[in-house]
Design an enzyme around this catalytic site. Structure first.
Site, PDB file in Angstrom:
ATOM      1  N   SER A   1       3.241  -2.498  10.370  1.00  0.00           N
ATOM      2  CA  SER A   1       4.843  -2.192  10.407  1.00  0.00           C
ATOM      3  C   SER A   1       5.170  -3.697  10.630  1.00  0.00           C
ATOM      4  CB  SER A   1       5.687  -1.745  12.167  1.00  0.00           C
ATOM      5  OG  SER A   1       4.934  -0.444  12.554  1.00  0.00           O
TER       6      SER A   1
ATOM      7  N   LYS B   1      -0.124   4.191  -0.683  1.00  0.00           N
ATOM      8  CA  LYS B   1      -0.803   6.085   0.381  1.00  0.00           C
ATOM      9  C   LYS B   1      -0.152   6.197  -0.613  1.00  0.00           C
ATOM     10  CE  LYS B   1       0.173   3.144   4.749  1.00  0.00           C
ATOM     11  NZ  LYS B   1      -0.257   3.112   6.125  1.00  0.00           N
TER      12      LYS B   1
ATOM     13  N   GLU C   1      -6.454   4.635   7.964  1.00  0.00           N
ATOM     14  CA  GLU C   1      -6.784   5.968   7.442  1.00  0.00           C
ATOM     15  C   GLU C   1      -7.977   6.776   6.679  1.00  0.00           C
ATOM     16  OE1 GLU C   1      -2.655   5.501   5.413  1.00  0.00           O
ATOM     17  OE2 GLU C   1      -1.950   5.039   7.942  1.00  0.00           O
TER      18      GLU C   1
ATOM     19  N   GLU D   1      -5.613  -4.915  10.763  1.00  0.00           N
ATOM     20  CA  GLU D   1      -4.952  -4.337  10.684  1.00  0.00           C
ATOM     21  C   GLU D   1      -4.645  -3.139  11.634  1.00  0.00           C
ATOM     22  OE1 GLU D   1      -2.533  -3.056   7.215  1.00  0.00           O
ATOM     23  OE2 GLU D   1      -4.255  -1.769   7.001  1.00  0.00           O
TER      24      GLU D   1
ATOM     25  N   ASN E   1       0.841  -0.612   0.122  1.00  0.00           N
ATOM     26  CA  ASN E   1      -0.145   0.079   0.188  1.00  0.00           C
ATOM     27  C   ASN E   1       0.925   0.984  -0.251  1.00  0.00           C
ATOM     28  OD1 ASN E   1      -1.772   1.851   0.903  1.00  0.00           O
ATOM     29  ND2 ASN E   1      -2.513   1.221   2.622  1.00  0.00           N
TER      30      ASN E   1
ATOM     31  N   GLY F   1       2.606   1.974  10.641  1.00  0.00           N
ATOM     32  CA  GLY F   1       3.383   3.223  10.469  1.00  0.00           C
ATOM     33  C   GLY F   1       4.054   3.590  11.954  1.00  0.00           C
TER      34      GLY F   1
ATOM     35  N   HIS G   1      -9.270   1.244   4.187  1.00  0.00           N
ATOM     36  CA  HIS G   1      -8.120   1.554   5.066  1.00  0.00           C
ATOM     37  C   HIS G   1      -8.164   2.353   6.772  1.00  0.00           C
ATOM     38  CE1 HIS G   1      -3.961   2.974   6.250  1.00  0.00           C
ATOM     39  NE2 HIS G   1      -3.385   1.181   5.822  1.00  0.00           N
TER      40      HIS G   1
HETATM   41  P1  PGA Z   1       3.086  -0.137   7.417  1.00  0.00           P
HETATM   42  O1  PGA Z   1       0.756   0.695   7.215  1.00  0.00           O
HETATM   43  O2  PGA Z   1       3.353  -1.046   7.383  1.00  0.00           O
HETATM   44  O3  PGA Z   1       3.357   1.844   7.004  1.00  0.00           O
HETATM   45  O4  PGA Z   1       2.427   0.650   9.063  1.00  0.00           O
HETATM   46  C1  PGA Z   1       0.363  -0.616   6.717  1.00  0.00           C
HETATM   47  C2  PGA Z   1      -0.840  -0.035   6.618  1.00  0.00           C
HETATM   48  O5  PGA Z   1      -1.034   1.105   7.072  1.00  0.00           O
HETATM   49  O6  PGA Z   1      -1.246  -0.731   4.965  1.00  0.00           O
END
Ligand code: PGA
Length: 253
Positions: A213, A11, A97, A167, A9, A173, A95
Protein backbone atom coordinates in the site's frame (compact mmCIF):
# COMPACT_ATOMS: atom_id res chain seq x y z
CA UNK A 1 25.36 5.85 -1.50
CA UNK A 2 22.58 3.38 -2.30
CA UNK A 3 20.58 4.46 -5.35
CA UNK A 4 16.87 4.34 -4.54
CA UNK A 5 14.87 1.84 -6.60
CA UNK A 6 11.13 2.11 -7.16
CA UNK A 7 9.53 -0.85 -8.94
CA UNK A 8 5.97 -1.24 -10.16
CA UNK A 9 4.48 -4.70 -9.86
CA UNK A 10 1.56 -4.71 -12.27
CA UNK A 11 0.43 -8.19 -11.18
CA UNK A 12 -2.28 -9.56 -13.50
CA UNK A 13 -3.15 -6.21 -15.05
CA UNK A 14 -2.64 -4.62 -18.49
CA UNK A 15 -2.70 -6.04 -21.98
CA UNK A 16 0.32 -5.53 -24.22
CA UNK A 17 -1.20 -2.40 -25.73
CA UNK A 18 -2.22 -0.95 -22.36
CA UNK A 19 1.21 -1.71 -20.94
CA UNK A 20 3.09 0.01 -23.76
CA UNK A 21 0.86 3.06 -23.37
CA UNK A 22 1.45 3.21 -19.61
CA UNK A 23 5.23 3.00 -20.10
CA UNK A 24 5.18 5.76 -22.72
CA UNK A 25 3.17 8.02 -20.40
CA UNK A 26 5.46 7.22 -17.50
CA UNK A 27 8.59 7.87 -19.57
CA UNK A 28 7.26 11.29 -20.54
CA UNK A 29 6.49 12.21 -16.92
CA UNK A 30 9.84 11.00 -15.54
CA UNK A 31 12.23 12.34 -18.19
CA UNK A 32 14.12 14.40 -15.64
CA UNK A 33 14.52 11.62 -13.05
CA UNK A 34 18.15 10.48 -12.87
CA UNK A 35 18.77 9.80 -9.19
CA UNK A 36 16.20 7.03 -8.77
CA UNK A 37 16.18 3.66 -10.51
CA UNK A 38 12.74 2.98 -12.02
CA UNK A 39 11.49 -0.49 -12.97
CA UNK A 40 8.17 -1.69 -14.35
CA UNK A 41 7.12 -5.33 -14.01
CA UNK A 42 4.34 -6.17 -16.47
CA UNK A 43 2.78 -9.61 -16.89
CA UNK A 44 4.67 -11.92 -19.30
CA UNK A 45 2.36 -11.19 -22.24
CA UNK A 46 3.07 -7.45 -22.06
CA UNK A 47 6.86 -7.72 -21.65
CA UNK A 48 7.70 -7.50 -25.36
CA UNK A 49 5.54 -4.42 -25.90
CA UNK A 50 6.87 -2.82 -22.72
CA UNK A 51 10.44 -3.61 -23.80
CA UNK A 52 9.85 -1.60 -26.96
CA UNK A 53 8.43 1.27 -24.93
CA UNK A 54 11.25 1.41 -22.33
CA UNK A 55 13.96 1.39 -25.02
CA UNK A 56 15.90 4.65 -24.87
CA UNK A 57 14.42 5.59 -21.47
CA UNK A 58 15.84 5.20 -17.96
CA UNK A 59 13.10 2.72 -17.05
CA UNK A 60 14.14 -0.88 -16.36
CA UNK A 61 12.00 -3.89 -17.19
CA UNK A 62 11.23 -6.69 -14.77
CA UNK A 63 9.24 -9.91 -14.90
CA UNK A 64 7.08 -11.04 -11.98
CA UNK A 65 8.31 -14.63 -11.79
CA UNK A 66 10.34 -17.24 -13.68
CA UNK A 67 11.45 -20.85 -13.45
CA UNK A 68 14.96 -21.69 -12.25
CA UNK A 69 15.87 -24.14 -15.00
CA UNK A 70 17.39 -22.90 -18.26
CA UNK A 71 15.02 -24.96 -20.41
CA UNK A 72 13.12 -28.23 -20.43
CA UNK A 73 9.78 -29.94 -20.05
CA UNK A 74 8.10 -27.44 -17.71
CA UNK A 75 4.80 -26.64 -19.36
CA UNK A 76 3.65 -23.10 -18.76
CA UNK A 77 6.95 -21.90 -17.28
CA UNK A 78 9.32 -19.18 -18.48
CA UNK A 79 13.12 -19.51 -18.32
CA UNK A 80 15.54 -16.83 -17.06
CA UNK A 81 17.26 -16.61 -20.45
CA UNK A 82 13.92 -15.95 -22.15
CA UNK A 83 13.38 -12.93 -19.90
CA UNK A 84 16.87 -11.64 -20.57
CA UNK A 85 16.37 -12.15 -24.30
CA UNK A 86 13.16 -10.12 -24.34
CA UNK A 87 14.87 -7.20 -22.61
CA UNK A 88 14.31 -7.77 -18.90
CA UNK A 89 16.79 -6.34 -16.43
CA UNK A 90 15.03 -7.43 -13.24
CA UNK A 91 12.78 -10.20 -11.96
CA UNK A 92 10.57 -10.35 -8.85
CA UNK A 93 11.16 -13.57 -6.93
CA UNK A 94 8.99 -15.09 -4.19
CA UNK A 95 6.26 -12.46 -4.02
CA UNK A 96 3.89 -13.31 -1.16
CA UNK A 97 1.10 -14.02 -3.65
CA UNK A 98 3.35 -16.63 -5.27
CA UNK A 99 4.20 -18.08 -1.87
CA UNK A 100 0.54 -18.08 -0.82
CA UNK A 101 -1.25 -19.26 -3.99
CA UNK A 102 1.47 -21.07 -5.94
CA UNK A 103 3.33 -22.91 -3.20
CA UNK A 104 6.65 -21.12 -3.55
CA UNK A 105 9.08 -21.83 -0.75
CA UNK A 106 12.37 -20.42 0.46
CA UNK A 107 14.02 -23.27 -1.45
CA UNK A 108 12.48 -22.31 -4.81
CA UNK A 109 13.16 -18.66 -4.04
CA UNK A 110 16.80 -19.60 -3.53
CA UNK A 111 16.95 -21.60 -6.77
CA UNK A 112 15.32 -18.77 -8.71
CA UNK A 113 17.55 -16.11 -7.17
CA UNK A 114 20.68 -17.99 -8.19
CA UNK A 115 19.26 -18.62 -11.68
CA UNK A 116 18.42 -14.93 -12.08
CA UNK A 117 22.01 -13.90 -11.36
CA UNK A 118 23.32 -16.58 -13.70
CA UNK A 119 21.15 -15.13 -16.48
CA UNK A 120 22.28 -11.57 -15.76
CA UNK A 121 19.03 -10.42 -14.17
CA UNK A 122 18.73 -8.47 -10.90
CA UNK A 123 16.42 -10.38 -8.55
CA UNK A 124 13.99 -8.50 -6.32
CA UNK A 125 13.50 -11.06 -3.56
CA UNK A 126 10.31 -10.60 -1.54
CA UNK A 127 9.96 -11.41 2.15
CA UNK A 128 7.36 -10.54 4.76
CA UNK A 129 5.21 -11.80 7.59
CA UNK A 130 1.47 -12.44 7.74
CA UNK A 131 -0.80 -10.64 10.19
CA UNK A 132 -0.98 -13.72 12.43
CA UNK A 133 2.81 -13.91 12.49
CA UNK A 134 3.13 -10.22 13.36
CA UNK A 135 0.55 -10.54 16.12
CA UNK A 136 2.46 -13.52 17.51
CA UNK A 137 5.60 -11.35 17.60
CA UNK A 138 7.21 -13.68 15.07
CA UNK A 139 8.07 -11.07 12.41
CA UNK A 140 11.85 -11.22 12.86
CA UNK A 141 11.85 -14.99 13.13
CA UNK A 142 9.80 -15.42 9.92
CA UNK A 143 11.63 -12.78 7.91
CA UNK A 144 15.00 -14.02 9.16
CA UNK A 145 14.25 -17.54 7.93
CA UNK A 146 13.07 -16.20 4.56
CA UNK A 147 16.22 -14.10 4.12
CA UNK A 148 18.61 -16.86 5.21
CA UNK A 149 16.83 -19.47 3.06
CA UNK A 150 16.40 -17.27 0.02
CA UNK A 151 20.00 -16.01 -0.03
CA UNK A 152 21.78 -19.22 0.98
CA UNK A 153 24.84 -19.96 -1.14
CA UNK A 154 24.95 -16.63 -2.97
CA UNK A 155 28.36 -15.07 -3.47
CA UNK A 156 29.04 -11.83 -1.62
CA UNK A 157 29.06 -10.00 -4.94
CA UNK A 158 25.62 -11.36 -5.81
CA UNK A 159 24.23 -10.50 -2.39
CA UNK A 160 25.52 -6.94 -2.73
CA UNK A 161 23.69 -6.53 -6.04
CA UNK A 162 20.45 -8.03 -4.86
CA UNK A 163 17.31 -6.09 -4.06
CA UNK A 164 15.17 -7.33 -1.16
CA UNK A 165 11.55 -6.20 -0.90
CA UNK A 166 10.13 -6.26 2.61
CA UNK A 167 6.39 -6.63 2.15
CA UNK A 168 4.28 -7.37 5.21
CA UNK A 169 1.51 -9.55 3.77
CA UNK A 170 -1.17 -7.73 5.76
CA UNK A 171 -0.24 -4.43 4.09
CA UNK A 172 -0.46 -5.62 0.48
CA UNK A 173 -3.45 -4.27 -1.40
CA UNK A 174 -5.26 -3.53 1.85
CA UNK A 175 -4.66 0.18 2.21
CA UNK A 176 -2.94 -0.62 5.52
CA UNK A 177 0.68 0.51 5.39
CA UNK A 178 3.17 -0.39 8.05
CA UNK A 179 4.17 2.78 9.88
CA UNK A 180 7.39 4.15 8.45
CA UNK A 181 9.16 3.40 11.73
CA UNK A 182 7.93 -0.21 11.87
CA UNK A 183 8.82 -0.78 8.22
CA UNK A 184 12.28 0.65 8.81
CA UNK A 185 12.83 -1.53 11.86
CA UNK A 186 12.25 -4.70 9.83
CA UNK A 187 14.38 -3.40 6.93
CA UNK A 188 17.18 -2.71 9.44
CA UNK A 189 16.77 -6.25 10.78
CA UNK A 190 17.04 -7.62 7.22
CA UNK A 191 20.23 -5.59 6.70
CA UNK A 192 21.70 -6.99 9.92
CA UNK A 193 20.76 -10.52 8.85
CA UNK A 194 22.47 -10.04 5.49
CA UNK A 195 25.44 -8.51 7.30
CA UNK A 196 25.76 -11.60 9.47
CA UNK A 197 25.70 -13.79 6.36
CA UNK A 198 27.90 -11.81 3.97
CA UNK A 199 29.63 -9.06 5.97
CA UNK A 200 29.08 -5.38 6.58
CA UNK A 201 30.20 -4.15 3.14
CA UNK A 202 27.54 -6.29 1.47
CA UNK A 203 24.91 -5.19 3.99
CA UNK A 204 25.79 -1.56 3.29
CA UNK A 205 25.34 -1.94 -0.48
CA UNK A 206 22.20 -4.07 -0.40
CA UNK A 207 19.08 -2.17 -1.38
CA UNK A 208 15.92 -2.91 0.61
CA UNK A 209 12.50 -1.83 -0.61
CA UNK A 210 9.33 -1.54 1.41
CA UNK A 211 6.11 -2.74 -0.23
CA UNK A 212 2.47 -2.78 0.82
CA UNK A 213 0.00 0.00 0.00
CA UNK A 214 2.71 2.50 -0.96
CA UNK A 215 0.99 5.63 -2.33
CA UNK A 216 2.05 9.15 -3.30
CA UNK A 217 0.93 10.43 0.10
CA UNK A 218 3.10 8.05 2.15
CA UNK A 219 6.19 7.60 -0.05
CA UNK A 220 8.11 10.60 1.29
CA UNK A 221 7.92 9.42 4.88
CA UNK A 222 8.95 5.88 3.93
CA UNK A 223 11.88 7.05 1.80
CA UNK A 224 13.10 9.29 4.62
CA UNK A 225 13.87 6.18 6.70
CA UNK A 226 17.56 5.22 6.80
CA UNK A 227 17.13 1.53 5.89
CA UNK A 228 14.41 1.91 3.24
CA UNK A 229 15.98 2.30 -0.19
CA UNK A 230 12.92 2.11 -2.36
CA UNK A 231 9.48 0.66 -2.85
CA UNK A 232 7.77 -2.23 -4.58
CA UNK A 233 4.39 -0.92 -5.59
CA UNK A 234 1.27 -2.69 -6.81
CA UNK A 235 -1.91 -0.66 -7.13
CA UNK A 236 -0.29 2.78 -7.36
CA UNK A 237 1.99 1.63 -10.19
CA UNK A 238 -0.91 1.04 -12.58
CA UNK A 239 -1.27 4.70 -13.49
CA UNK A 240 1.49 6.93 -14.84
CA UNK A 241 0.41 9.87 -12.72
CA UNK A 242 0.69 8.09 -9.36
CA UNK A 243 3.79 6.07 -10.28
CA UNK A 244 5.62 9.18 -11.48
CA UNK A 245 4.82 10.86 -8.15
CA UNK A 246 6.25 7.85 -6.35
CA UNK A 247 9.56 7.99 -8.18
CA UNK A 248 9.80 11.64 -7.18
CA UNK A 249 8.98 10.66 -3.54
CA UNK A 250 6.21 13.14 -3.70
CA UNK A 251 2.46 13.41 -3.27
CA UNK A 252 2.58 16.49 -5.45
CA UNK A 253 2.39 16.62 -9.25
P1 PGA B 1 0.16 -2.88 -3.25
O1 PGA B 1 1.02 -4.19 -3.69
O2 PGA B 1 1.05 -1.69 -3.49
O3 PGA B 1 -1.04 -2.89 -4.16
O4 PGA B 1 -0.17 -3.04 -1.81
C1 PGA B 1 2.37 -4.29 -3.36
C2 PGA B 1 2.94 -5.59 -3.85
O5 PGA B 1 2.25 -6.63 -3.75
O6 PGA B 1 4.07 -5.65 -4.36
Amino acid sequence: MRKPIIAGNWKMHKTAGEGALLVRELAALTKTVTDVEMVVCPPFTALAAAAGAVAGTAIGLGAQNMHWEEKGAFTGEIAPGMLKDIGCTHVIIGHSERRQYFAETDKTVNQKTKAAFKAGLTPIVCVGETLAEREANATEKVVGIQVEGGLEGLTAEQAANLVIAYEPVWAIGTGRTASAGDANAVCAFIRRTVGAMFGQTVADSLRIQYGGSVKPDNIAELMAQPDIDGALVGGASLEADSFSKLVMFSGKA
